[in-house]
Scaffold this active site. Structure first.
Site, mmCIF file in Angstrom:
data_model
loop_
_atom_site.group_PDB
_atom_site.id
_atom_site.type_symbol
_atom_site.label_atom_id
_atom_site.label_comp_id
_atom_site.label_asym_id
_atom_site.label_seq_id
_atom_site.Cartn_x
_atom_site.Cartn_y
_atom_site.Cartn_z
ATOM 1 C CB SER A 194 88.366 -39.350 -12.688
ATOM 2 O OG SER A 194 89.060 -38.717 -12.079
ATOM 3 C CE1 TYR B 260 84.985 -39.847 -8.577
ATOM 4 C CE2 TYR B 260 87.514 -38.995 -9.075
ATOM 5 C CZ TYR B 260 86.087 -39.207 -9.246
ATOM 6 O OH TYR B 260 85.401 -38.298 -10.325
#
Length: 338
Positions: A130, A155
């Site tokens: 990501s 995350y």
């Protein structure tokens, strides 16, 4: 000899669906797995699977990646030569309230995939990282050669951990691994928790849209068809060892092990207020704006340097945001009968 099936994890998810559909359209056999969890409405995931089920070369198994024995049995049965791992617990803000979800899925689940690849002697593992790994970095555009040691959310930390875990397996067990740092993917069949969907639904209902930091944010919005093309091209571009890599001056983007990372982005930062304006135009309706403070874990701007991707496969995402939004809105109206 017949081409063996490709495993796509998270096949009922947003990006996983598009990648699986493109592979199937190219005549590849795909085995998809997903746990169909309730992070957002499972009916959307089931609708995606119904599209994939139209292909005779698609098989689906409902499986949670945290199920160690189940994942091991799947790899033992099929011996996957190529794996595209897109299943994950997504969402920066959700990680503030449900941190254990990220450890169970993104860490334990990924370990089970790595173990499966190790024992199956998988020729290439692609996995979702990501843009969140860039965290506190402020040098733009973000390039794969930058250090990514300061994540701003759990995350982001879990995705950085995935890259480190993949490197360890590439080094120890010679499993070629490639990490894909996705930048704000949007488009048809998107996720209901993401801004594009939330804004569209609210505008159509005449409800206010929430603009964090008062809308003063910029994102590298990347159209999902471009993402799927890049992923499919990379699956046959197996990560290689960098023979010139030096521990005295380590290159964060390559390794002496068969390991690589790429940015998958549109290499253009777009103002959030411009996205709202384009949605208003496509929908023919004004938005009611509700400014809010910046959320913990968010960053002000993202923008991808995609030169490494271009050199690797000769392709970079380039769908203009106005074109992508028109296509998303058209799909949204059709899917919801609006």
């Amino acid at each position: 000899m017949p081409v063996p099936p490709i495993l796509v994890t998270g096949a009922a998810g947003f990006i996983g669906f598009h990648v699986a559909q493109r592979l199937l359209g190219d005549g590849r056999e795909v085995i998809g797995i997903d746990n169909l969890n309730a992070y957002y409405d499972p009916k959307l995931k089931e609708a995606r699977l119904a599209v994939l089920a139209r292909y005779s070369t698609f098989r689906f198994y409902r499986l949670d990646l945290s199920d160690r024995q189940g994942v091991a049995a799947l790899f033992a049965d099929h011996g996957f030569a190529q794996v595209i791992h897109l299943a994950a617990q997504a969402g920066v803000r959700h990680s503030l309230s449900a941190p254990h979800d990220y450890i169970d899925s993104n860490i334990s689940g990924f370990l089970n995939v790595l173990e499966g690849c190790r024992h199956a002697r998988t020729r290439h593992l692609l996995y979702a990282s990501s843009s969140s790994v860039y965290g506190a970095n402020t040098t733009l555009p973000f390039a794969v050669g930058q250090n990514v040691d300061h994540p701003l959310s759990l995350y982001g930390a879990s995705k950085k951990a995935n890259e480190l875990m993949a490197h360890a397996y590439a080094h120890l067990f010679d499993v070629p691994t490639t990490g894909l740092r996705f930048f704000t993917v949007y488009g048809p069949w998107g996720r209901p928790d993401m801004a594009m969907w939330l804004f569209t639904a609210a505008i159509l209902k005449g409800q206010p849209i929430t603009l964090f930091n008062g809308g003063d944010m910029r994102r590298d919005f990347t159209y999902v068809d471009d993402v799927a093309i890049a992923v499919v091209k990379l699956i046959d571009h197996v990560a290689q060892r960098n023979s010139t890599w030096s521990g005295n001056k380590p290159d964060p983007a390559t390794s002496r092990a068969p390991w690589a990372v790429y940015n998958i982005g549109n290499h253009t930062a777009v103002d959030l207020v411009e996205v709202v304006r384009l949605l208003e135009t496509a929908l023919g309706k004004r938005a009611i704006r509700r400014p809010m403070p910046m959320q913990p874990g968010d960053v002000w701007e993202t923008c991808a340097d995609v030169e490494a991707l271009r050199k690797a496969v000769g392709f970079v995402p380039d769908t203009p945001i106005a074109v992508g939004i028109e296509k998303f809105v058209a799909w949204f109206r059709t899917f919801h009968g609006v």
